[in-house]
Design a protein around this motif. Sequence first.
Motif, short mmCIF file in Angstrom:
data_model
loop_
_atom_site.label_atom_id
_atom_site.label_comp_id
_atom_site.label_asym_id
_atom_site.label_seq_id
_atom_site.Cartn_x
_atom_site.Cartn_y
_atom_site.Cartn_z
N UNK A 119 34.24 -9.03 -40.16
CA UNK A 119 33.74 -7.85 -39.47
C UNK A 119 32.59 -8.21 -38.55
N UNK A 120 31.68 -9.03 -39.05
CA UNK A 120 30.50 -9.41 -38.25
C UNK A 120 30.91 -10.21 -37.03
N UNK A 121 31.92 -11.09 -37.19
CA UNK A 121 32.38 -11.88 -36.05
C UNK A 121 32.90 -10.98 -34.93
N UNK A 122 33.67 -9.95 -35.33
CA UNK A 122 34.18 -9.02 -34.33
C UNK A 122 33.03 -8.27 -33.66
N UNK A 123 32.03 -7.89 -34.47
CA UNK A 123 30.87 -7.15 -33.94
C UNK A 123 30.06 -8.02 -32.99
N UNK A 124 30.06 -9.34 -33.24
CA UNK A 124 29.26 -10.23 -32.42
C UNK A 124 29.82 -10.41 -31.03
N UNK A 125 31.12 -10.07 -30.83
CA UNK A 125 31.70 -10.22 -29.51
C UNK A 125 31.05 -9.25 -28.54
N UNK A 126 30.88 -9.64 -27.27
CA UNK A 126 30.25 -8.76 -26.30
C UNK A 126 31.04 -7.47 -26.09
N UNK A 127 30.29 -6.38 -26.05
CA UNK A 127 30.93 -5.09 -25.81
C UNK A 127 31.42 -4.99 -24.37
N UNK A 146 15.30 5.26 -20.74
CA UNK A 146 15.17 4.63 -22.05
C UNK A 146 15.77 3.26 -22.17
N UNK A 147 16.55 2.82 -21.17
CA UNK A 147 17.19 1.51 -21.24
C UNK A 147 16.27 0.50 -20.58
N UNK A 148 15.31 0.02 -21.34
CA UNK A 148 14.26 -0.84 -20.81
C UNK A 148 13.84 -1.81 -21.91
N UNK A 149 13.67 -3.10 -21.57
CA UNK A 149 13.36 -4.08 -22.61
C UNK A 149 11.98 -3.88 -23.20
N UNK A 150 11.03 -3.37 -22.42
CA UNK A 150 9.72 -3.07 -22.98
C UNK A 150 9.82 -1.99 -24.05
N UNK A 192 18.04 -1.99 -30.92
CA UNK A 192 19.28 -2.76 -30.83
C UNK A 192 20.23 -2.14 -29.81
N UNK A 193 20.34 -0.83 -29.81
CA UNK A 193 21.20 -0.14 -28.84
C UNK A 193 20.77 -0.44 -27.42
N UNK A 194 19.47 -0.40 -27.17
CA UNK A 194 18.94 -0.67 -25.83
C UNK A 194 19.25 -2.11 -25.42
N UNK A 195 18.97 -3.05 -26.30
CA UNK A 195 19.16 -4.46 -25.92
C UNK A 195 20.62 -4.82 -25.73
N UNK A 196 21.51 -4.17 -26.44
CA UNK A 196 22.93 -4.44 -26.23
C UNK A 196 23.40 -3.87 -24.90
N UNK A 197 22.76 -2.81 -24.42
CA UNK A 197 23.08 -2.31 -23.08
C UNK A 197 22.51 -3.23 -22.00
N UNK A 198 21.33 -3.76 -22.24
CA UNK A 198 20.69 -4.64 -21.26
C UNK A 198 21.37 -6.01 -21.20
N UNK A 199 21.81 -6.52 -22.36
CA UNK A 199 22.39 -7.85 -22.43
C UNK A 199 23.78 -7.76 -23.05
N UNK A 229 18.19 -7.75 -35.03
CA UNK A 229 19.15 -7.85 -36.13
C UNK A 229 18.50 -8.44 -37.37
N UNK A 230 17.65 -9.45 -37.18
CA UNK A 230 16.95 -10.06 -38.30
C UNK A 230 16.10 -9.03 -39.04
N UNK A 231 15.30 -8.30 -38.28
CA UNK A 231 14.44 -7.29 -38.89
C UNK A 231 15.24 -6.15 -39.52
N UNK A 232 16.33 -5.78 -38.86
CA UNK A 232 17.19 -4.71 -39.39
C UNK A 232 17.82 -5.13 -40.72
#
Length: 405
Positions: free
Chosen positions: A48-56, A305-309, A341-348, A360-363
């Motif tokens: 499951x995690x491998x599938x999740x790791x693929x880029x959206x 809201x989609x901002x790395x800061x 996490x939602x923001x960073x996945x949109x940015x990257x 992800x580590x902290x989560x």
Amino acid sequence: MQNGVDGQRRTHRLMASLANPSMQPTPCSENTLMTRHLRRTFLALLSLACLWALPAVAETWALTVTGLTLDGNAKATSAVLTVNEGGQNAEKTVKVGDTFPVGVVLITPARLIMTLKSSNTNEITLFPGSRLRVSSVSGRGEELALDEGMASFVVRKALDFFNVRHNKFQAIVRGTAYSVEVIPRKEITFTVKEGKVRVEREAKFFIEEGQKEGTVTFADTLKAGEQKSYRLDIDDYLERFKHFGEAETYYRKNLDADRASGDPEQIKQGLNQMGIMLQTLTRYAEAIPYYEECLGIVRRSAPEGVDNDTASVLNNLGVATSDLSGTANVQRAIAYYEEALTIRRQLFPNGVHKGIASVLSNLGVATSALGGTVNVQRAIAFAYVDRVIFLALARCIQATTDISS
């Protein structure tokens, strides 16, 4: 931040202990029976995690070769350079019009100057002996890493971000023309031709009382015609303090000066530094209001809201909140992490970014702290994806190291 590093180590130990029965049970496990049950579900979670790791979202290409100057011939149609795709270095003949995807590493040999255009129409020039990593290119913005050599950039399209990184340094612009030159382990130089460039750098502080250490970010804004160099051959503490009170006084004075400037960027920096300093002293409840005020500033500057800061401050808020006792605080921290996490996945959108790995580590640490089989299972999945990203980044960095050695 120190807490984030510790969290990453704990989630990696959690994942490893469940995958390998010979290891001692992790403190995150409730009891031996639960650990045995989780081992049985571990392989399914990895899938499951491998599938999740693929880029959206994945760009089919990120950069196009627009020009080659070889041995002074500006009309060269092809040249040989080292290209790393998927962790493998290869000598490749490149022609004008060829394209490269996100994740590629380009190494220009002596006597070759190569110009490229991104899918956002921004221009990049790589000079001889340069090594460039393409971390992210999407409709939101672009992030590149210059490991060695010199590159110039012309940012023509207004984006949420256009960042060029090297180790602890980052150049942040939205529309300008500038160059970056890196002499590995010696010096990095930023030269601005048009517009402004904000140069951020990480720096450590050390407090002798309690042997406390923290990392904060400082920034300089360079204007057109300005140039500034920074040494890379030192890794010393920017500030040293004898006791807690001295450190607190120093950062409070800095924050007062930042507020007096009226510059939102300066105020944001001062608030974040104050929060990190208090958190380093384990005064978590006192750090939170500074992060909250900082979050208010970044939300006003980026209302979508989609901002790395925004993601960075949310991550800091999550760490400070999770360090407080009580289930309610851990749940609040998880909400901060999930938004970051939602923001960073949109940015990257390619998914391989250290900012995503950090959240992800902290989560994972926060989720496992809630206890119960389901929460620990989710923590394992977070830890695994974090590890996948970490290894992908490590392979990329190792590849560039192999080339230079």
